[in-house]
Design an enzyme around this catalytic site. Structure first.
Site, PDB file in Angstrom:
ATOM      1  N   GLU A  27      22.864 -20.031 -17.150  1.00  0.00           N
ATOM      2  CA  GLU A  27      23.536 -20.190 -18.439  1.00  0.00           C
ATOM      3  C   GLU A  27      22.574 -20.399 -19.592  1.00  0.00           C
ATOM      4  OE1 GLU A  27      26.312 -23.465 -18.800  1.00  0.00           O
ATOM      5  OE2 GLU A  27      25.085 -24.745 -17.553  1.00  0.00           O
TER       6      GLU A  27
ATOM      7  N   LYS B   2      22.631 -23.754 -13.916  1.00  0.00           N
ATOM      8  CA  LYS B   2      21.810 -24.222 -15.044  1.00  0.00           C
ATOM      9  C   LYS B   2      20.873 -23.100 -15.493  1.00  0.00           C
ATOM     10  CE  LYS B   2      23.579 -26.849 -16.210  1.00  0.00           C
ATOM     11  NZ  LYS B   2      24.756 -27.374 -15.611  1.00  0.00           N
TER      12      LYS B   2
ATOM     13  N   TRP C 258      34.609 -19.740 -31.436  1.00  0.00           N
ATOM     14  CA  TRP C 258      34.224 -19.078 -30.205  1.00  0.00           C
ATOM     15  C   TRP C 258      35.258 -17.979 -30.032  1.00  0.00           C
ATOM     16  CZ3 TRP C 258      36.313 -18.237 -25.256  1.00  0.00           C
ATOM     17  CH2 TRP C 258      35.390 -17.779 -24.300  1.00  0.00           C
TER      18      TRP C 258
ATOM     19  N   ARG D 229      31.011 -26.308 -29.791  1.00  0.00           N
ATOM     20  CA  ARG D 229      32.281 -25.779 -29.314  1.00  0.00           C
ATOM     21  C   ARG D 229      32.411 -24.272 -29.511  1.00  0.00           C
ATOM     22  NH1 ARG D 229      36.112 -29.959 -28.766  1.00  0.00           N
ATOM     23  NH2 ARG D 229      37.763 -28.413 -28.868  1.00  0.00           N
TER      24      ARG D 229
ATOM     25  N   LYS E  78      30.939 -25.429 -25.434  1.00  0.00           N
ATOM     26  CA  LYS E  78      30.904 -26.652 -24.634  1.00  0.00           C
ATOM     27  C   LYS E  78      32.223 -26.921 -23.915  1.00  0.00           C
ATOM     28  CE  LYS E  78      29.024 -30.422 -23.133  1.00  0.00           C
ATOM     29  NZ  LYS E  78      28.078 -30.234 -22.023  1.00  0.00           N
TER      30      LYS E  78
ATOM     31  N   ASN F 229      42.380 -23.734 -33.449  1.00  0.00           N
ATOM     32  CA  ASN F 229      41.668 -23.765 -32.170  1.00  0.00           C
ATOM     33  C   ASN F 229      42.711 -23.574 -31.085  1.00  0.00           C
ATOM     34  OD1 ASN F 229      40.045 -24.305 -29.941  1.00  0.00           O
ATOM     35  ND2 ASN F 229      40.371 -26.511 -30.110  1.00  0.00           N
ATOM     36  N   GLY F 230      42.537 -22.529 -30.276  1.00  0.00           N
ATOM     37  CA  GLY F 230      43.502 -22.267 -29.207  1.00  0.00           C
ATOM     38  C   GLY F 230      43.804 -20.788 -29.141  1.00  0.00           C
TER      39      GLY F 230
ATOM     40  N   CYS G 122      37.235 -23.591 -30.140  1.00  0.00           N
ATOM     41  CA  CYS G 122      36.637 -23.582 -31.473  1.00  0.00           C
ATOM     42  C   CYS G 122      36.621 -25.025 -31.972  1.00  0.00           C
ATOM     43  CB  CYS G 122      37.463 -22.731 -32.416  1.00  0.00           C
ATOM     44  SG  CYS G 122      37.699 -21.057 -31.792  1.00  0.00           S
TER      45      CYS G 122
ATOM     46  N   HIS H 235      23.427 -14.056   6.767  1.00  0.00           N
ATOM     47  CA  HIS H 235      24.556 -13.144   6.978  1.00  0.00           C
ATOM     48  C   HIS H 235      24.644 -12.071   5.891  1.00  0.00           C
ATOM     49  CE1 HIS H 235      25.976 -15.489  10.343  1.00  0.00           C
ATOM     50  NE2 HIS H 235      25.770 -16.591   9.602  1.00  0.00           N
TER      51      HIS H 235
ATOM     52  N   GLU I 152      24.626 -25.718  -8.557  1.00  0.00           N
ATOM     53  CA  GLU I 152      24.440 -26.284  -9.900  1.00  0.00           C
ATOM     54  C   GLU I 152      23.077 -25.877 -10.486  1.00  0.00           C
ATOM     55  OE1 GLU I 152      26.167 -27.382 -12.113  1.00  0.00           O
ATOM     56  OE2 GLU I 152      24.939 -28.624 -13.405  1.00  0.00           O
TER      57      GLU I 152
HETATM   58  O1  M6R Z   1      34.339 -30.280 -19.786  1.00  0.00           O
HETATM   59  P1  M6R Z   1      34.405 -29.770 -18.383  1.00  0.00           P
HETATM   60  O2  M6R Z   1      33.612 -30.563 -17.429  1.00  0.00           O
HETATM   61  O3  M6R Z   1      35.811 -29.586 -17.911  1.00  0.00           O
HETATM   62  O4  M6R Z   1      33.751 -28.321 -18.439  1.00  0.00           O
HETATM   63  C1  M6R Z   1      33.727 -27.489 -17.330  1.00  0.00           C
HETATM   64  C2  M6R Z   1      32.808 -26.325 -17.552  1.00  0.00           C
HETATM   65  O5  M6R Z   1      33.216 -25.565 -18.646  1.00  0.00           O
HETATM   66  C3  M6R Z   1      31.357 -26.790 -17.776  1.00  0.00           C
HETATM   67  O6  M6R Z   1      30.903 -27.571 -16.727  1.00  0.00           O
HETATM   68  C4  M6R Z   1      30.433 -25.564 -17.937  1.00  0.00           C
HETATM   69  O7  M6R Z   1      30.376 -24.855 -16.727  1.00  0.00           O
HETATM   70  C5  M6R Z   1      29.041 -25.984 -18.400  1.00  0.00           C
HETATM   71  N1  M6R Z   1      28.540 -25.018 -19.317  1.00  0.00           N
HETATM   72  C6  M6R Z   1      28.061 -26.094 -17.300  1.00  0.00           C
HETATM   73  O8  M6R Z   1      26.813 -26.479 -17.739  1.00  0.00           O
END
Ligand code: M6R
Length: 615
Positions: free
Chosen positions: A495, A492, A75, A27, A610, A101-102, A2, A511, A488
């Site tokens: 998400e 992308k 969040w 966040r 994020k 936050n936590g 958060c 396989h 990756e």
């Molecule tokens: O801040 P970080 O690189 O540790 O974050 C890791 C993941 O949470 C982050 O890469 C997440 O998968 C992104 N949404 C990917 O686009």
């Protein structure tokens, strides 16, 4: 996960809090809320489900006065996203308000004990326990808010960054931190508080990063005081000057931060490389590595821990370190590593790879390795974040603030730093020859220009996205250095567009996964001219033979794949180990345009945030 904001000074707190919430919305955006103490001594709390703009609409006709306040963007972890579970939470008497936050791991035990004492709870959150506990301690011990927070902090198990205000003391904010970030901005006669520096930078560049176990007493018109939870001694307050600029936090004319961040990559990578490759291209300069040369030379193994996109970059790092340094590399999901029983010794070097530097799993994984004697090295983007402060040494990627939830420029920055590190360690060990080093180092320098070339294909990729916007499933295939690129690319797309996509090693497909291929299942195949190019061409044939549609990312001038693929995107020739830096660009753009066509909230996709500072 958060975002927290706080303000005390002479301005109207509401304006600063709302602006800060907008900056921290990446966040979490399930709900938001503010608490201000008005000039007449009222503690006004306004909360709303949804984004910050929903809160602004709700608060428009309310009493927004007061120059002290705290705010939160959520969040959701405990309790669904709704107005009641939104922060700030207030104590039973309505006197104290708190943002958090936590996660409080022992909240059910604490809650039960407080219920026994007659406390009633209105929300389903773990956070409400903290504010009720603080009030309970204040009343039963007849103590100050500071003492009550200090005592509560000792009883709470878990991760927290909290900010607390007391209606009876409108000149003070108390803040505390344990495993969740908190930054205090020091202005002229005013203080700011936030989960990261982005809400602070437009007011002051002087900040104090709270450390784990510290409590800050922020009094109006008084010097900032920071104490340890376990003692009365004041910690040494270290004021850091931020280098960030406000322009870096704006969209700069782009419709989304993600698009801006994709297009920023030539510049961000130039910043990342700057000063790190000597003018003659013969050496790499990374003090974080050379200052600990012996640890790298004696490393029996490198372990890279990371999550999400950073984990994909880590997989590329494995190829780089094994190719150039001949050191065995293990790449681990931080969340798995921390709860496994890993064999770690003092001969190991553990690299924690994280854009935010705050990912809870990655932080815990590095602490575990550190406790077993490993040398821990951080590769992060956010300066002063928790991971760089917990490591023995490290290296920033220097790509500037990444606001879009989908990571783009951080990925290419991470791969670039890993490539430079691998070359440097290889040079120190004698496992990379001077000619290879010079070739790859010079190619690293060419990357920003080559990415600009790829941007010329932007319109073509936008058109391609129109063709595939309504596909329900995608397969992303790649091999070697570009298998992680396939993972990756798929992440992308998933998400931000919510289309199911799977990244797979192209040859492994036969396989099992090949059974999925039909006319409705497009495959994005990375088939650049590398040492397994011919094999990948075979894999494309296998997809085509089953009626699958193929979008191929190929090396400029390729004629073979052009003949068999349905659509082709060309990227310039470069050293094989650096190809993921180029193939990433069309994959980022393709995901972006498909998500836009589907009307998705690209910068703030559903259910995500994020930085993941919870388990
Ligand atoms: O801040 P970080 O690189 O540790 O974050 C890791 C993941 O949470 C982050 O890469 C997440 O998968 C992104 N949404 C990917 O686009």
């Amino acid at each position: 996960m958060c975002g927290i904001v706080g303000y005390i000074g002479n301005r109207r707190a509401y304006d600063i809090l709302i602006q800060g919430l907008h900056r921290l919305e990446y966040r979490g955006y399930d709900s938001s809320g503010v608490a201000m103490i008005s000039e007449t001594g009222e503690l006004n709390i306004y909360k709303s489900k949804g984004k910050v703009e929903a809160l602004e609409r709700y608060a428009v006709d309310k009493d927004l006065g007061g120059n002290i306040g705290i705010a939160h963007t959520r969040w959701a972890t405990h309790g669904e996203p709704n107005d009641i579970n939104a922060h700030p939470h207030y104590s039973q008497s309505g006197r104290i308000a708190l943002v958090h936050n936590g996660t409080i791991e022992n909240y059910s035990v604490l809650k039960e004990a407080l219920i026994q004492q007659g406390y009633k709870f209105v929300s389903q959150t773990d956070t409400e326990v903290a504010v009720q506990l603080i009030e309970y301690i204040m009343t039963t011990n007849n103590c100050s808010l500071f003492d009550a927070v200090k005592e509560a902090a000792k009883r709470i198990v878990g991760a927290y960054a909290i900010a607390v205000v007391d209606r009876e003391n409108p000149g003070q904010i108390i803040a505390a931190r344990q495993s969740s970030p908190l930054v205090i901005g020091v202005g002229e006669g005013e203080y700011f508080l936030a989960s990261d520096a982005t809400p602070i930078i437009e007011y002051t560049n002087k900040v104090v990063y709270l450390n784990d176990g510290e409590i800050a007493v922020i009094n109006r018109d008084e010097e900032l005081k920071v104490y340890h939870i376990n003692g009365a001694d004041q910690s040494k307050i270290e004021i850091t000057e931020l280098q960030m600029s406000i322009e870096q936090l704006e969209k700069g004319g782009y419709p989304h931060f993600m698009l801006k961040e994709i297009f920023e990559q030539p510049r961000t990578l130039a910043d990342c490389i700057s000063g790190r490759i000597t003018a003659d291209g013969k050496s790499i300069v990374l003090a974080g590595v050379t200052d600990h040369k012996e640890r790298f030379l004696n490393a029996g193994r490198i372990i890279i821990v990371a999550c999400g996109t950073s984990w994909h970059a880590a997989l590329i790092g494995k190829h780089l370190f094994e190719d150039f340094c001949r050191i065995p590399v293990a790449v681990e999901y931080a969340s798995e590593f921390r709860y496994s029983n890993p064999v770690v010794t003092d001969k190991d070097v553990l690299i924690a790879l994280s854009q935010s530097g705050e990912t809870a799993d990655t932080l815990a994984a590095l602490e575990l390795a550190k406790s077993k004697g490993a040398f821990v090295f951080g590769i992060c983007n956010v300066i002063g974040s928790s991971i760089p402060r917990a490591t023995h040494s490290g290296c920033y990627i220097h790509v500037g603030p990444e606001i879009g939830v989908a990571s783009t420029k951080a990925f290419t920055g991470q791969v670039t730093v890993l490539a430079m590190m691998a070359l440097l360690i290889g040079q120190m060990k004698g496992t990379v020859d001077a000619e290879t080093l010079e070739t790859v180092a010079n190619d690293i320098r060419r990357v920003p220009t080559l990415i600009k070339e790829i941007f010329k294909l932007n319109d073509k990729i936008e058109d391609l996205a129109k063709i595939f916007t309504y596909a329900h499933n995608f397969l992303y295939l790649g091999r070697g250095y570009n298998f992680p690129s396939a993972l990756e690319g798929a992440l992308k797309l998933k998400e931000i567009s919510y289309i199911h996509a799977e990244g797979y090693p192209a040859a492994e497909m036969k396989h099992g996964t090949i059974a999925l291929i039909d006319n409705d299942m497009p495959s994005v195949v990375i088939a650049i001219k590398d040492h397994v190019y011919d094999k990948t061409v075979n894999n494309i044939q296998q997809v085509k033979a089953r009626g699958g549609k193929v979008v191929a990312i190929v090396t400029e001038g390729d004629t073979v794949v052009k003949e068999m693929a349905d659509y082709v995107i060309e990227v310039p020739q470069i050293s094989e180990c650096l190809t993921p830096l180029l193939t990433a660009i069309p994959l980022q753009l393709l995901a972006y345009y498909i998500a836009v066509n589907k009307g998705r909230n690209v910068d703030q996709p559903r259910n995500l945030a994020k930085s993941v500072t919870v388990e």
